[in-house]
Motif scaffolding. Structure first.
Motif, PDB file in Angstrom:
ATOM      1  N   SER A  81      -2.474 -11.179   8.131  1.00 37.04           N
ATOM      2  CA  SER A  81      -3.074 -10.901   9.353  1.00 37.04           C
ATOM      3  C   SER A  81      -3.444  -9.594   9.395  1.00 37.04           C
ATOM      4  O   SER A  81      -2.792  -8.385   9.495  1.00 37.04           O
ATOM      5  CB  SER A  81      -1.823 -11.194  10.313  1.00 37.04           C
ATOM      6  N   LEU A  82      -4.707  -9.160   9.581  1.00 35.99           N
ATOM      7  CA  LEU A  82      -5.302  -7.996   9.438  1.00 35.99           C
ATOM      8  C   LEU A  82      -5.051  -7.320  10.969  1.00 35.99           C
ATOM      9  O   LEU A  82      -4.973  -7.806  12.044  1.00 35.99           O
ATOM     10  CB  LEU A  82      -6.890  -7.894   9.292  1.00 35.99           C
ATOM     11  N   GLU A  83      -4.770  -5.953  10.697  1.00 40.69           N
ATOM     12  CA  GLU A  83      -4.684  -5.062  12.090  1.00 40.69           C
ATOM     13  C   GLU A  83      -5.610  -3.698  11.960  1.00 40.69           C
ATOM     14  O   GLU A  83      -5.576  -3.504  10.667  1.00 40.69           O
ATOM     15  CB  GLU A  83      -3.450  -4.820  12.597  1.00 40.69           C
ATOM     16  N   THR A  84      -6.084  -3.216  12.793  1.00 38.91           N
ATOM     17  CA  THR A  84      -6.471  -1.819  12.798  1.00 38.91           C
ATOM     18  C   THR A  84      -5.499  -0.657  12.790  1.00 38.91           C
ATOM     19  O   THR A  84      -4.498  -0.833  13.843  1.00 38.91           O
ATOM     20  CB  THR A  84      -7.511  -1.627  14.041  1.00 38.91           C
ATOM     21  N   LEU A  85      -5.474   0.210  11.912  1.00 38.54           N
ATOM     22  CA  LEU A  85      -4.434   1.206  11.900  1.00 38.54           C
ATOM     23  C   LEU A  85      -4.891   2.561  12.381  1.00 38.54           C
ATOM     24  O   LEU A  85      -6.347   3.026  11.564  1.00 38.54           O
ATOM     25  CB  LEU A  85      -4.002   1.211  10.388  1.00 38.54           C
ATOM     26  N   ARG A  86      -4.357   3.095  12.880  1.00 31.94           N
ATOM     27  CA  ARG A  86      -4.724   4.301  13.466  1.00 31.94           C
ATOM     28  C   ARG A  86      -4.116   5.701  12.622  1.00 31.94           C
ATOM     29  O   ARG A  86      -2.782   5.527  12.738  1.00 31.94           O
ATOM     30  CB  ARG A  86      -4.750   4.754  14.818  1.00 31.94           C
ATOM     31  N   LEU A  87      -4.798   6.287  11.798  1.00 33.31           N
ATOM     32  CA  LEU A  87      -4.228   7.259  10.871  1.00 33.31           C
ATOM     33  C   LEU A  87      -4.447   8.715  11.471  1.00 33.31           C
ATOM     34  O   LEU A  87      -5.643   9.322  11.438  1.00 33.31           O
ATOM     35  CB  LEU A  87      -4.588   7.294   9.524  1.00 33.31           C
ATOM     36  N   ALA A  88      -3.392   9.498  12.035  1.00 29.97           N
ATOM     37  CA  ALA A  88      -3.412  10.827  12.485  1.00 29.97           C
ATOM     38  C   ALA A  88      -3.523  11.721  11.223  1.00 29.97           C
ATOM     39  O   ALA A  88      -3.203  11.116  10.331  1.00 29.97           O
ATOM     40  CB  ALA A  88      -2.404  11.257  13.410  1.00 29.97           C
ATOM     41  N   PRO A  89      -4.126  12.852  11.390  1.00 24.29           N
ATOM     42  CA  PRO A  89      -4.041  13.855  10.101  1.00 24.29           C
ATOM     43  C   PRO A  89      -2.625  13.784   9.582  1.00 24.29           C
ATOM     44  O   PRO A  89      -1.617  13.929  10.109  1.00 24.29           O
ATOM     45  CB  PRO A  89      -4.339  15.039  10.677  1.00 24.29           C
ATOM     46  N   GLY A  90      -2.737  13.484   8.105  1.00 18.98           N
ATOM     47  CA  GLY A  90      -1.407  13.559   7.208  1.00 18.98           C
ATOM     48  C   GLY A  90      -0.780  12.286   7.249  1.00 18.98           C
ATOM     49  O   GLY A  90       0.217  12.002   6.429  1.00 18.98           O
ATOM     50  N   LYS A  91      -0.973  11.348   8.282  1.00 19.22           N
ATOM     51  CA  LYS A  91      -0.319   9.896   8.133  1.00 19.22           C
ATOM     52  C   LYS A  91      -1.027   9.023   7.001  1.00 19.22           C
ATOM     53  O   LYS A  91      -2.338   9.146   6.482  1.00 19.22           O
ATOM     54  CB  LYS A  91      -0.603   9.146   9.459  1.00 19.22           C
ATOM     55  N   SER A  92      -0.352   7.889   6.711  1.00 22.73           N
ATOM     56  CA  SER A  92      -0.721   7.384   5.625  1.00 22.73           C
ATOM     57  C   SER A  92      -0.727   5.578   5.743  1.00 22.73           C
ATOM     58  O   SER A  92       0.093   5.064   6.821  1.00 22.73           O
ATOM     59  CB  SER A  92       0.296   7.356   4.451  1.00 22.73           C
ATOM     60  N   ALA A  93      -1.406   4.874   5.023  1.00 24.46           N
ATOM     61  CA  ALA A  93      -1.222   3.504   5.238  1.00 24.46           C
ATOM     62  C   ALA A  93      -1.333   2.731   3.617  1.00 24.46           C
ATOM     63  O   ALA A  93      -1.690   3.444   2.684  1.00 24.46           O
ATOM     64  CB  ALA A  93      -2.483   2.658   5.743  1.00 24.46           C
ATOM     65  N   TRP A  94      -0.642   1.640   3.463  1.00 25.51           N
ATOM     66  CA  TRP A  94      -0.665   1.282   2.124  1.00 25.51           C
ATOM     67  C   TRP A  94      -0.815  -0.327   1.908  1.00 25.51           C
ATOM     68  O   TRP A  94      -0.825  -1.027   2.859  1.00 25.51           O
ATOM     69  CB  TRP A  94       0.783   1.613   1.581  1.00 25.51           C
ATOM     70  N   ALA A  95      -1.377  -0.626   0.651  1.00 21.66           N
ATOM     71  CA  ALA A  95      -1.545  -1.927   0.297  1.00 21.66           C
ATOM     72  C   ALA A  95      -0.481  -2.151  -0.858  1.00 21.66           C
ATOM     73  O   ALA A  95      -0.474  -1.454  -1.803  1.00 21.66           O
ATOM     74  CB  ALA A  95      -2.768  -2.188   0.264  1.00 21.66           C
ATOM     75  N   GLY A  96      -0.033  -3.337  -1.075  1.00 23.39           N
ATOM     76  CA  GLY A  96       0.645  -3.858  -2.293  1.00 23.39           C
ATOM     77  C   GLY A  96      -0.266  -4.651  -3.358  1.00 23.39           C
ATOM     78  O   GLY A  96      -1.090  -5.276  -3.204  1.00 23.39           O
ATOM     79  N   LEU A  97      -0.086  -3.727  -4.716  1.00 19.30           N
ATOM     80  CA  LEU A  97      -0.862  -4.340  -5.809  1.00 19.30           C
ATOM     81  C   LEU A  97       0.175  -5.013  -6.664  1.00 19.30           C
ATOM     82  O   LEU A  97       1.136  -4.266  -7.074  1.00 19.30           O
ATOM     83  CB  LEU A  97      -1.514  -3.019  -6.545  1.00 19.30           C
ATOM     84  N   SER A  98      -0.089  -6.493  -6.966  1.00 22.92           N
ATOM     85  CA  SER A  98       0.953  -7.153  -7.617  1.00 22.92           C
ATOM     86  C   SER A  98       0.334  -7.694  -8.934  1.00 22.92           C
ATOM     87  O   SER A  98      -0.845  -8.212  -8.793  1.00 22.92           O
ATOM     88  CB  SER A  98       1.621  -7.941  -6.697  1.00 22.92           C
ATOM     89  N   PHE A  99       1.069  -7.930  -9.907  1.00 27.78           N
ATOM     90  CA  PHE A  99       0.719  -8.955 -10.987  1.00 27.78           C
ATOM     91  C   PHE A  99       1.884  -9.356 -11.744  1.00 27.78           C
ATOM     92  O   PHE A  99       2.789  -8.519 -11.693  1.00 27.78           O
ATOM     93  CB  PHE A  99      -0.256  -8.110 -11.888  1.00 27.78           C
ATOM     94  N   SER A 100       1.801 -10.406 -12.543  1.00 30.21           N
ATOM     95  CA  SER A 100       3.022 -10.983 -13.417  1.00 30.21           C
ATOM     96  C   SER A 100       3.086  -9.983 -14.491  1.00 30.21           C
ATOM     97  O   SER A 100       2.146  -9.402 -15.091  1.00 30.21           O
ATOM     98  CB  SER A 100       2.677 -12.352 -13.558  1.00 30.21           C
ATOM     99  N   SER A 101       4.490 -10.050 -14.866  1.00 28.67           N
ATOM    100  CA  SER A 101       4.808  -9.155 -16.051  1.00 28.67           C
ATOM    101  C   SER A 101       4.097  -9.939 -17.239  1.00 28.67           C
ATOM    102  O   SER A 101       4.019 -11.006 -17.392  1.00 28.67           O
ATOM    103  CB  SER A 101       6.131  -9.317 -16.468  1.00 28.67           C
ATOM    104  N   PRO A 102       3.094  -8.894 -17.965  1.00 30.00           N
ATOM    105  CA  PRO A 102       2.476  -9.372 -19.221  1.00 30.00           C
ATOM    106  C   PRO A 102       3.521 -10.323 -20.127  1.00 30.00           C
ATOM    107  O   PRO A 102       3.161 -11.351 -20.941  1.00 30.00           O
ATOM    108  CB  PRO A 102       1.858  -8.405 -19.565  1.00 30.00           C
ATOM    109  N   GLN A 103       4.689  -9.614 -20.417  1.00 35.08           N
ATOM    110  CA  GLN A 103       5.612 -10.308 -21.292  1.00 35.08           C
ATOM    111  C   GLN A 103       5.890 -11.823 -20.899  1.00 35.08           C
ATOM    112  O   GLN A 103       6.321 -12.678 -21.747  1.00 35.08           O
ATOM    113  CB  GLN A 103       7.066  -9.350 -21.456  1.00 35.08           C
ATOM    114  N   ILE A 104       5.950 -12.055 -19.635  1.00 34.81           N
ATOM    115  CA  ILE A 104       6.172 -13.243 -19.136  1.00 34.81           C
ATOM    116  C   ILE A 104       5.097 -14.273 -19.321  1.00 34.81           C
ATOM    117  O   ILE A 104       4.951 -15.274 -19.376  1.00 34.81           O
ATOM    118  CB  ILE A 104       6.825 -13.309 -17.635  1.00 34.81           C
ATOM    119  N   SER A 105       4.081 -13.894 -18.442  1.00 34.40           N
ATOM    120  CA  SER A 105       2.826 -14.742 -18.417  1.00 34.40           C
ATOM    121  C   SER A 105       2.027 -14.965 -19.776  1.00 34.40           C
ATOM    122  O   SER A 105       1.240 -15.692 -19.741  1.00 34.40           O
ATOM    123  CB  SER A 105       1.727 -13.914 -17.458  1.00 34.40           C
TER     124      SER A 105
END
Length: 218
Positions: A144-168
């Motif tokens: 569910s998307l939302e608009t994020l207001r970033l004041a100077p010095g503030k942050s936003a993040w996104a998760g980057l994920s993948f299966s462990s290559p040893q398992i997949s």
């Protein structure tokens, strides 16, 4: 005989004088009638309520409400739409392993002196030392998307994920960097990749990315 003609003569002179006066009066009357017409004066308009003469309304000069210009200028200085690539810094946080997955927070920080906004998903691509992309683009995880207001010095993040290559058992490569593109921008930010191998084989990506959220990670 002399006495009789003298009164007659006086009467004739009197009659001539009267006739002459009448002629002069008639000439005066004709001269007055044939004169040029005088210009007509336009009456002043009066108010129906007071009977006083009215005047055309005075149009006031255009004015600016006090503080409007200054307020608009300060608002523009505070926020000017979305965050641009040149106003952001990208970083990759520490791995958060779990259930055969490798999860990383990709963090965008506002380095400008104004408040800006982020909305949606960042672009992400693994590249080698020559800048060639390794593997397909990450899939977008439902969110569910939302608009994020970033004041100077503030942050936003996104998760980057993948299966462990040893398992997949997927074909892997070790990237030199991760390119992160802010939403609605074209120029990416380059972050050195130090977390080892990532899956790059197969027709479909096993790497996914989430929508941006406020903060620096879960």
């Amino acid at each position: 005989m002399a006495n009789t003609s003298q009164p007659v003569r006086r009467t004739a002179l009197l009659a001539s004088a009267v006739a002459l006066l009448g002629l002069v009066g008639a000439c005066g009357s004709e001269s007055s009638t044939s004169s040029a017409p005088q210009p007509t004066k336009v009456p002043r308009t009066t108010s129906a309520d007071t009977g006083a003469a009215t005047r055309a309304p005075t149009v006031p000069a255009a004015t600016t409400a006090p503080g409007d210009t200054a307020g608009s200028a300060s608002a523009s200085a505070r926020t000017d739409g979305r965050c641009h690539t040149s106003e952001l810094r990208a970083a990759v946080g520490r791995v958060d392993p779990g259930a055969g997955q490798r999860n990383f927070p990709v963090v965008l920080t506002n380095t400008s002196d104004r408040t800006c906004t982020l909305y949606g998903y960042p672009g992400a691509a693994f590249v080698d030392a020559s800048g060639k992309q390794l593997g397909p683009d990450p899939e977008r995880a439902p969110a569910s998307l939302e608009t994020l207001r970033l004041a100077p010095g503030k942050s936003a993040w996104a998760g980057l994920s993948f299966s462990s290559p040893q398992i997949s058992g997927a074909r892997t490569a070790t990237p030199a960097a991760l390119l992160v593109t802010p939403p609605d921008e074209h120029d990416p930010l380059k972050v050195a990749w130090t977390a080892g191998e990532v899956p790059v084989g197969g027709g479909e990506s096993s790497v996914s990315v989430t929508a941006l959220a406020a903060g620096t990670g879960p």
